[in-house]
Motif scaffolding. Structure first.
Motif, PDB file in Angstrom:
ATOM      1  N   LEU A 171      -1.710  -3.404  -0.180  1.00 20.19           N
ATOM      2  CA  LEU A 171      -0.988  -2.719  -1.245  1.00 20.19           C
ATOM      3  C   LEU A 171      -1.961  -2.474  -2.404  1.00 20.19           C
ATOM      4  CD1 LEU A 171       2.345  -4.780  -1.355  1.00 20.19           C
ATOM      5  CD2 LEU A 171       2.130  -2.383  -0.674  1.00 20.19           C
ATOM      6  N   TYR A 173      -3.081  -2.221  -6.517  1.00 22.75           N
ATOM      7  CA  TYR A 173      -2.786  -3.066  -7.659  1.00 22.75           C
ATOM      8  C   TYR A 173      -3.577  -2.591  -8.875  1.00 22.75           C
ATOM      9  CZ  TYR A 173      -2.191  -7.169 -10.633  1.00 22.75           C
ATOM     10  OH  TYR A 173      -1.877  -7.993 -11.667  1.00 22.75           O
ATOM     11  N   LYS A 186      -5.223   0.550  -1.743  1.00 17.98           N
ATOM     12  CA  LYS A 186      -4.858   0.127  -0.393  1.00 17.98           C
ATOM     13  C   LYS A 186      -6.012   0.442   0.560  1.00 17.98           C
ATOM     14  CE  LYS A 186      -1.273   0.811   3.136  1.00 17.98           C
ATOM     15  NZ  LYS A 186      -0.010   1.512   3.455  1.00 17.98           N
ATOM     16  N   LEU A 218      -1.184  -9.661  -1.473  1.00 16.08           N
ATOM     17  CA  LEU A 218      -1.514  -8.232  -1.462  1.00 16.08           C
ATOM     18  C   LEU A 218      -2.577  -7.891  -0.424  1.00 16.08           C
ATOM     19  CD1 LEU A 218      -1.656  -7.524  -5.301  1.00 16.08           C
ATOM     20  CD2 LEU A 218       0.223  -7.036  -3.734  1.00 16.08           C
ATOM     21  N   ILE A 336       3.883  -1.660   4.427  1.00 13.98           N
ATOM     22  CA  ILE A 336       4.613  -2.840   3.962  1.00 13.98           C
ATOM     23  C   ILE A 336       5.988  -2.408   3.474  1.00 13.98           C
ATOM     24  CG2 ILE A 336       4.600  -4.769   2.351  1.00 13.98           C
ATOM     25  CD1 ILE A 336       2.394  -4.869   4.457  1.00 13.98           C
ATOM     26  N   ALA A 339       7.273  -4.492  -0.438  1.00 18.28           N
ATOM     27  CA  ALA A 339       6.258  -4.469  -1.497  1.00 18.28           C
ATOM     28  C   ALA A 339       6.815  -4.993  -2.828  1.00 18.28           C
ATOM     29  CB  ALA A 339       5.714  -3.057  -1.672  1.00 18.28           C
ATOM     30  N   GLU A 340       8.042  -4.605  -3.188  1.00 21.10           N
ATOM     31  CA  GLU A 340       8.597  -5.008  -4.472  1.00 21.10           C
ATOM     32  C   GLU A 340       8.735  -6.524  -4.578  1.00 21.10           C
ATOM     33  OE1 GLU A 340       9.157  -3.480  -7.272  1.00 21.10           O
ATOM     34  OE2 GLU A 340       8.223  -1.733  -6.332  1.00 21.10           O
ATOM     35  N   TYR A 343       5.266  -7.920  -5.349  1.00 20.81           N
ATOM     36  CA  TYR A 343       4.888  -7.717  -6.752  1.00 20.81           C
ATOM     37  C   TYR A 343       5.683  -8.644  -7.676  1.00 20.81           C
ATOM     38  CZ  TYR A 343       2.258  -3.508  -5.473  1.00 20.81           C
ATOM     39  OH  TYR A 343       1.354  -2.641  -4.941  1.00 20.81           O
TER      40      TYR A 343
END
Length: 921
Positions: A171, A173, A186, A218, A336, A339-340, A343
């Protein structure tokens, strides 16, 4: 030597000083007659290449000495099998994964040196290295590991070791500002250095070469067979040499690509299309770095970016990468669907990251550290961490950072205090790391207040090396050594060799104090030093004479050493001591010293309980008696008393009572509280320790302005550059005086409430004794606030931590002029005929007399005793009570004379006697 390669565009010169093999020309590897050549270019700016890190260029490759995780026994077996002195290897500790050990076979057998690894850096012997390769190169080529022993023969592992963990981002960032986090995309690949705990990793990003933190959720592990450089569009891990040439021909001149080297596994080849030629350049892999053209790069992308901007050969730079859309060698990260949630977890863990939330933290906060490069002081955030047997002091740019700028290994460190004279600033101390026999690393630290310095010293000292091994019978006791040293004058120094002498005082070859620079045949120093808390292993002190160089370095000339055993405990010695020269030229002269050495043992605090009760008795009978008889011990007595009373939060009671006693004895208002007594010394120490905020609010801006301006405040015509400057200087001085008085008058509320309460008590006491003298209550307060606090801080702002560096000469003179004027204003007197050039300031004094009276009355308008302004200081009551016990024993005869009239003194003598008996048991 330049070799010319012919191509369709003519002749292109290529420098060949650093070939990695002979060039191959012709059509063996080429296409359509294009020339193909592989070498490492040594470009036009070869001076820069020569100056790159030499240790990296000559250090053996990591494969030759790195053994991965290995136990001590097996490491020693492999070194003995090598059977060569100077053999070495590096291994990851099997007992503490993530830390490393340098195992070395030398003249005394096998030694194991711990290497501390933190956030991609490596520490050994007090030195910091960016990589293990740098460390090996340093002790191979730059300096000894042991005395006259260096790393010589690397011992390779039985088979290649590849334990470098790699991960890939699943993911994207974006980092938080002002942190050590990394932003990434990514598919980015990382090399893992350390697991920071709480789900965070310290890594190096292969795409950018940056180091930082990433959150574990991540990323996912990357297969060993995937080259991390696959993330770059110009990298083609599975393209053959012929296919590479075909791709570049199709892409046209200026195109390029990188592929793994066939001739040198582990290295890379850069293919570049120059008109009708294909040239190949070797990129060497050194640990986690890359070498090309004599330069070192953090990542492969950095190599490409450099030669996109600079010429790789004369007249040519890399332009566009050759793309291969069919290359599917790199498996893209999976999609993914949660993802939320990842995070959200990251946000919860962010506040828990790093050492500064570790349970092993014993203390943390800001200290000033002296830079080794520019010699300036910088405020840094320090964290004292104890984890099992490991004790480290980490320092950071700010509390938000996770990667330290460095660390100090306290298990091999000694703590020495530093006298104010060394850096012309107070509250300094030093940590001397001696991890390796031939290297001592010194770190100078400074606190902003005496209390903070004492808190840090108290926390650090027990964790440093015990500087003397004691017998089991006295292990419960601590030694207290104190040296009062007065350097008076020198006689018959060789003037031609030492025209500008100064002295440095050292303990165990560690510099702890220095005199000012003097001139003349027989220089008069007349400087006194109190060296408190001397480490127990110090058996002598050394005074070295240096000559101050005007343009060159200071030169060491002669020295003398005094054994502490030659001094009688508690007695004062006044003698001449002869120097011995660094070079034998005959007579080197002598130095007159007045020395008083105190050596005592400190018992546990509970043993001093009866003495503590007598000292803290509300009548203060014992304190007043000690004040009357302990003139030689005034400074250590004041320091210990103030710390003891502040530890109990009773400093206001102590200072108020002693001030009242001194006022009661005084007959003349003109000399009231002007002499150096225990009372005035206590007031000086207390104000200096608690009034930093008041000084900053009142005078710091003015001091900084005088440091920055090019305008002088000088009024003395003998010190002016030109008489024409008088008017401008006077005008500027009056402007500064208006500004600083307004700043001081407005800052009264920044003065600590306890100080203001004591000032109010002073005013009430003098008014009771001299009710008809209106100005006595103003002068008694101004004597402390201005003459003993504000004016000294203006004259020596560095000693009060208001500035970091010494003021330049012109600013120093301006500060003197300002302090001189404020001193007269505080005394409520104008300048007279002795200094006619100062009379221009008299209108300013007349204008501000009444304002001064109002200001000091307002500042002193605190009638009820407040709670102490600061939290209860930590300190070391046992040490201070031990000092008082020693002082009482030193003045036993005087105390016995007083005991005939004062019962409390009789109890003090008995208490001191029994404490001495207990200390001998």
């Amino acid at each position: 030597m330049a070799e010319f390669i012919r191509g369709g565009a003519g002749v292109i010169p290529v420098t060949k000083e650093k070939l990695h093999g002979s060039p191959s020309t012709g059509s063996d590897d080429g296409q359509d007659g294009l020339a193909v050549d592989e070498f490492d270019p040594f470009l036009a700016d070869n001076e820069e290449a020569e100056s790159s890190n030499a240790s990296l260029l000559v250090a053996p490759h990591e494969n030759q000495w790195y053994h991965g995780r290995l136990d001590r026994y097996t490491a020693e077996e492999r070194l003995y099998e090598a059977s060569k002195l100077g053999s070495y290897l590096i291994r990851e500790s099997d007992r503490k994964p993530g830390s490393y050990v340098l195992s070395y076979l030398g003249r005394t057998g096998i030694n194991h040196f711990r290497i501390t690894a933190v956030c991609g850096d490596f520490y050994i012997g007090g030195r910091q290295f960016d990589s293990l390769s740098d460390l090996i190169g340093y002790y191979t080529n730059i300096t000894d590991l042991l005395k006259k022993e260096r790393l010589i023969h690397p011992v390779p592992p039985p088979e290649p070791v590849n334990d470098k963990k790699r991960i890939v981002a699943i993911l994207p960032y974006t980092k938080m500002p002002d942190t050590d986090e990394l932003s990434f995309q990514k598919g980015d690949i990382f090399f893992v250095h350390n697991d920071m705990g709480d789900g965070w990793l310290w890594v190096t990003a292969h795409r950018t070469g940056e180091q930082g933190m990433i959150f574990r959720d991540l990323v996912e592990d990357l297969a060993d067979n995937i080259d991390p450089n696959t993330v770059f569009s110009w990298f083609h891990p599975n393209v053959t040499k012929n296919d590479a040439v075909d791709m570049l021909v199709k892409s046209g001149p200026g195109s390029f690509l990188v592929r793994p080297s066939d001739n040198s596994p582990g290295d890379y080849s850069l293919f570049f299309h120059i008109n009708n030629q294909i040239q190949r350049f070797r990129i060497e892999k050194k640990g986690v770095r890359y070498l090309m053209g004599g330069r070192t790069f953090e990542c492969l992308d950095a190599v490409i970016n450099r030669y996109r901007k600079e010429q790789i050969v004369e007249g040519h730079t890399l332009i566009q990468p050759a793309m291969n859309e069919e290359d599917e060698s790199f498996a893209k990260p999976k999609e993914i669907d949660h993802a939320e949630k990842i995070y959200a977890t990251l946000r919860e863990c962010r506040e828990q990251v790093g050492l500064k939330k570790n349970k092993g933290i014993k203390m943390q906060g800001f200290l000033n550290k002296k830079s080794e490069k520019n010699k300036k002081w910088k405020s840094m955030f320090f964290v004292l961490l104890v984890e099992g047997s490991d004790t480290h002091l980490y320092f950071y740019d700010n509390p938000k950072r996770t990667k330290p700028k460095g660390l100090i290994d306290l298990s091999c460190a000694y703590l020495y205090q530093v006298h104010d004279s060394v850096f012309d600033r107070p509250h300094c101390f030093q940590l001397v790391e001696r991890a390796l026999p031939c290297l001592a690393t010194i770190t100078y630290l400074c606190a902003n207040t005496a209390d903070l310095a004492q808190d840090w010293i108290s926390a650090l000292r027990p964790l440093c090396i015990t500087q003397m091994t004691r017998s089991p019978k006295v292990q419960r006791l601590r030694e207290l050594k104190c040296l009062q040293l007065h350097i008076l004058d020198a006689h018959r120094l060789p003037f031609k060799l030492v025209p500008n002498p100064f002295c440095i005082i050292s303990l165990n070859q560690v510099k702890v104090a220095r005199t000012k620079v003097k001139t003349g045949l027989d220089p008069l120093f007349d400087e006194e030093f109190l060296l408190d808390d001397i480490p127990p292993d110090v058996l002598s002190f050394t005074i070295t004479v240096y000559n101050k160089g005007k343009r060159s370095k200071d030169t060491e000339v002669a020295e003398l050493t005094v054994e502490l055993s030659s001094l009688t405990n508690g007695d004062e010695v006044d003698e001449w001591f002869k120097f011995s020269g660094i070079t034998p030229i005959g007579e080197w002269g002598s130095l007159r010293l007045r020395v008083r050495y105190l050596h005592d043992l400190i018992m546990p605090q509970e043993e001093y309980s009866p003495l503590q009760q007598l000292i803290l008795d509300p009548s203060l009978e014992v304190v007043r008696a000690l004040a009357d008889i302990c003139h030689l011990d005034r400074i250590p007595l004041a320091n210990s008393l103030l710390r003891i009373f502040r530890h109990e939060r009773r400093e206001a009671e102590l200072l108020r009572s002693l001030n009242e006693a001194e006022i009661e004895r005084e007959q003349e208002t003109s000399t009231l509280l002007r002499a150096a007594s225990l009372t005035t010394t206590l007031m000086d120490l207390y104000m200096k320790s608690v009034c930093t905020g008041f000084l900053q609010a009142a005078i710091q801006d003015t001091i900084l302005k005088l440091l920055e301006t090019k305008q002088s405040c000088e009024l003395n015509p003998n010190k002016m550059d030109s008489p024409d400057d008088a008017c401008a200087n006077a005008e500027f001085l009056l402007q500064i005086l208006d500004e600083v008085t307004l700043s001081i008058f407005m800052a009264y509320d920044s003065c600590p409430k306890t100080v203001r309460y004591i000032c109010g008590c002073l005013q009430r006491s003098v008014m009771n004794k001299w009710p008809n003298e209106r100005l006595v209550k103003t002068r008694v307060v101004s004597g402390f606030i201005f003459l003993r606090l504000l004016c000294p801080a203006i004259l020596n702002p560095r000693q009060f931590n208001l500035i970091a560096e010494p003021p330049p000469p012109m600013a120093s003179r301006s500060l003197i002029m300002v302090a001189k004027c404020l001193q007269n204003l505080a005394n409520l007197v104008e300048f007279g005929g002795k200094e006619p050039y100062m009379e221009v300031v008299n209108p300013f004094i007349l204008k501000n007399k009444e304002r001064m009276v109002v200001f000091l009355d307002t500042l002193s308008n605190v009638t009820e005793k407040p709670e102490p302004d600061e939290a209860r200081i930590k300190g070391d009551p046992a040490r201070d009570l031990g000092t008082l016990h020693h002082i009482c024993c030193s003045h036993l005869s005087e105390l016995q004379a007083l005991s005939k009239e004062q019962v409390g003194i009789h109890e003090l003598i008995i208490t001191a006697f029994w404490s001495s008996i207990h200390s001998l048991k």
